[in-house]
Design a protein around this motif. Structure first.
Motif, PDB file in Angstrom:
ATOM      1  N   PHE A 106     -56.254  -9.617  19.440  1.00  0.00           N
ATOM      2  CA  PHE A 106     -57.693  -9.354  19.526  1.00  0.00           C
ATOM      3  C   PHE A 106     -57.989  -7.853  19.605  1.00  0.00           C
ATOM      4  N   ALA A 107     -57.087  -7.093  20.211  1.00  0.00           N
ATOM      5  CA  ALA A 107     -57.260  -5.644  20.244  1.00  0.00           C
ATOM      6  C   ALA A 107     -57.236  -5.080  18.830  1.00  0.00           C
ATOM      7  N   ALA A 108     -56.355  -5.625  17.977  1.00  0.00           N
ATOM      8  CA  ALA A 108     -56.279  -5.172  16.589  1.00  0.00           C
ATOM      9  C   ALA A 108     -57.581  -5.462  15.850  1.00  0.00           C
ATOM     10  N   ILE A 109     -58.163  -6.632  16.102  1.00  0.00           N
ATOM     11  CA  ILE A 109     -59.441  -6.975  15.463  1.00  0.00           C
ATOM     12  C   ILE A 109     -60.544  -6.028  15.909  1.00  0.00           C
ATOM     13  N   LYS A 110     -60.547  -5.714  17.214  1.00  0.00           N
ATOM     14  CA  LYS A 110     -61.613  -4.864  17.760  1.00  0.00           C
ATOM     15  C   LYS A 110     -61.571  -3.447  17.195  1.00  0.00           C
ATOM     16  N   VAL A 111     -60.359  -2.911  16.954  1.00  0.00           N
ATOM     17  CA  VAL A 111     -60.264  -1.528  16.486  1.00  0.00           C
ATOM     18  C   VAL A 111     -60.164  -1.404  14.967  1.00  0.00           C
ATOM     19  N   SER A 112     -59.964  -2.532  14.261  1.00  0.00           N
ATOM     20  CA  SER A 112     -59.938  -2.478  12.795  1.00  0.00           C
ATOM     21  C   SER A 112     -60.890  -3.553  12.255  1.00  0.00           C
ATOM     22  N   ASN A 113     -60.350  -4.618  11.665  1.00  0.00           N
ATOM     23  CA  ASN A 113     -61.161  -5.757  11.254  1.00  0.00           C
ATOM     24  C   ASN A 113     -60.277  -6.989  11.091  1.00  0.00           C
ATOM     25  N   TYR A 122     -56.661   3.156   9.983  1.00  0.00           N
ATOM     26  CA  TYR A 122     -56.467   1.851  10.602  1.00  0.00           C
ATOM     27  C   TYR A 122     -55.115   1.775  11.309  1.00  0.00           C
ATOM     28  N   SER A 123     -54.480   2.914  11.551  1.00  0.00           N
ATOM     29  CA  SER A 123     -53.118   2.923  12.084  1.00  0.00           C
ATOM     30  C   SER A 123     -53.023   2.223  13.437  1.00  0.00           C
ATOM     31  N   LEU A 124     -54.018   2.417  14.316  1.00  0.00           N
ATOM     32  CA  LEU A 124     -53.969   1.770  15.626  1.00  0.00           C
ATOM     33  C   LEU A 124     -54.067   0.258  15.501  1.00  0.00           C
ATOM     34  N   GLY A 125     -54.963  -0.205  14.650  1.00  0.00           N
ATOM     35  CA  GLY A 125     -55.097  -1.645  14.428  1.00  0.00           C
ATOM     36  C   GLY A 125     -53.831  -2.251  13.847  1.00  0.00           C
ATOM     37  N   ILE A 126     -53.201  -1.537  12.915  1.00  0.00           N
ATOM     38  CA  ILE A 126     -51.961  -2.017  12.307  1.00  0.00           C
ATOM     39  C   ILE A 126     -50.839  -2.075  13.341  1.00  0.00           C
ATOM     40  N   MET A 127     -50.758  -1.075  14.219  1.00  0.00           N
ATOM     41  CA  MET A 127     -49.729  -1.066  15.258  1.00  0.00           C
ATOM     42  C   MET A 127     -49.920  -2.235  16.226  1.00  0.00           C
ATOM     43  N   TYR A 128     -51.159  -2.476  16.641  1.00  0.00           N
ATOM     44  CA  TYR A 128     -51.447  -3.627  17.500  1.00  0.00           C
ATOM     45  C   TYR A 128     -51.037  -4.936  16.812  1.00  0.00           C
TER      46      TYR A 128
END
Length: 310
Positions: free
Chosen positions: A84-91, A143-149
């Motif tokens: 869910f963190a990945a969704i919140k910071v990316s899509n 989107y690097s943070l979302g991808i890492m999550y």
């Protein structure tokens, strides 16, 4: 037995479709990932307990099994939080597509968990899925943070699948799900209490923590009941008949279902490029090839055993 396996395979696909809708709910729910997962696991464990009480399923387990389920509960909690963190910071699209790497993680980890040799085509199919992921997204922007999550979430999902692959063979799926979810929400509760009483960087339990909008409550109830309690028990059940790798590889259809749903619901913000369809076809083809290879291998094994016993 073949019919039972086929039924469970179709059941797994329906569960994966439900999981694809989970990402949509994660986007619709306004609260952050940590409280979202806390509500999800708390309500889902309550729903499962009602089912267990109705079916009169025993909750008596050994100490060893309890610690196994406790560890699995921590893993699934972390998996959902990073998801869910990945969704919140990316899509939704970025998150779900990146989760496809779970097949590659499973191909590497399964031989360690089950103490068997690494099978070349499992690694190959895992790499195909990653190739499909690369084709789908030529990522624009940061989107690097979302991808890492999402990568962390994929790895944790693979670990959880392997743990449950062993447990599901011997124990009731409802009981397994109840202890895992209860353990997960217990760990998150302890973490939040730390923020409440010791003033850590985590907000902890505050008045605003429990002040949710009506729409958030509705979406969380759907998430906890259909997308968690039902899907969780069902996923453990199918693991009795399907290998962890087959389960994990089938879960790679979650991006396909989820991204299509996201496009239908959110429109232009989740618009798919032609590369998506190429990558999606590669992922679907990989799932089909996996089934063909495994069936061919089983037929060869059965044929060899039959000839030996003649």
């Amino acid at each position: 037995m073949p019919n039972v396996k086929l039924q469970n395979y179709f059941h797994l696909h329906f569960i994966v479709f439900v999981w694809g809708f989970t990402a949509i709910l994660g986007e619709l729910i306004s609260i952050e990932a940590l409280p979202l997962v806390w509500y999800r696991m708390l309500l889902a464990s309550g729903f499962i307990y009602v089912y267990i009480a109705f079916r009169k399923i025993s909750l008596v387990i050994s100490r060893k099994l309890f610690f196994t389920l406790f560890f699995a509960g921590i893993i699934i909690a972390l998996h959902w939080i990073t998801f869910f963190a990945a969704i919140k910071v990316s899509n939704v699209s970025i998150t779900l597509a990146t989760l496809s790497t779970g097949a590659f993680f499973t191909a590497i980890l399964e031989p360690i968990f089950y103490k068997r040799k690494l099978i070349w085509y499992e690694v190959f199919f895992g790499l195909l899925v990653i190739t499909g992921l690369y084709i789908i997204f030529n990522v624009e922007g940061d989107y690097s943070l979302g991808i890492m999550y999402a990568l962390c979430s994929a790895f944790l999902s693979a670990v959880f699948s392997l743990i449950n692959g062993k447990v599901a063979q011997q124990h009731n799926p409802s009981m397994v799900s109840f202890y895992e979810l209860l353990s997960g929400v217990g760990i998150i509760t302890v973490y939040l209490l730390g923020g409440t009483f010791f003033g850590s960087r985590v907000d902890g339990f505050t008045v605003s923590f429990f002040q949710l909008s009506t729409s958030d409550w509705i979406y969380i109830m759907i998430l906890a009941s259909v997308c968690t309690a039902y899907a969780f028990i069902g996923s453990v059940q199918v693991m009795k008949y399907l290998s962890p790798y087959t389960v994990m590889l089938t879960i790679n259809l979650e991006p396909v279902y989820g991204i299509v749903l996201a496009f239908m619901i959110f429109g232009e913000s989740e618009k798919m490029s032609p590369q998506f369809y190429y990558g999606a076809l590669l992922i679907i083809g990989t799932v089909i090839l996996n089934g063909i290879f495994k069936n061919a291998k089983k037929r060869k094994t059965k044929s060899t055993l039959h000839n030996i016993t003649k």
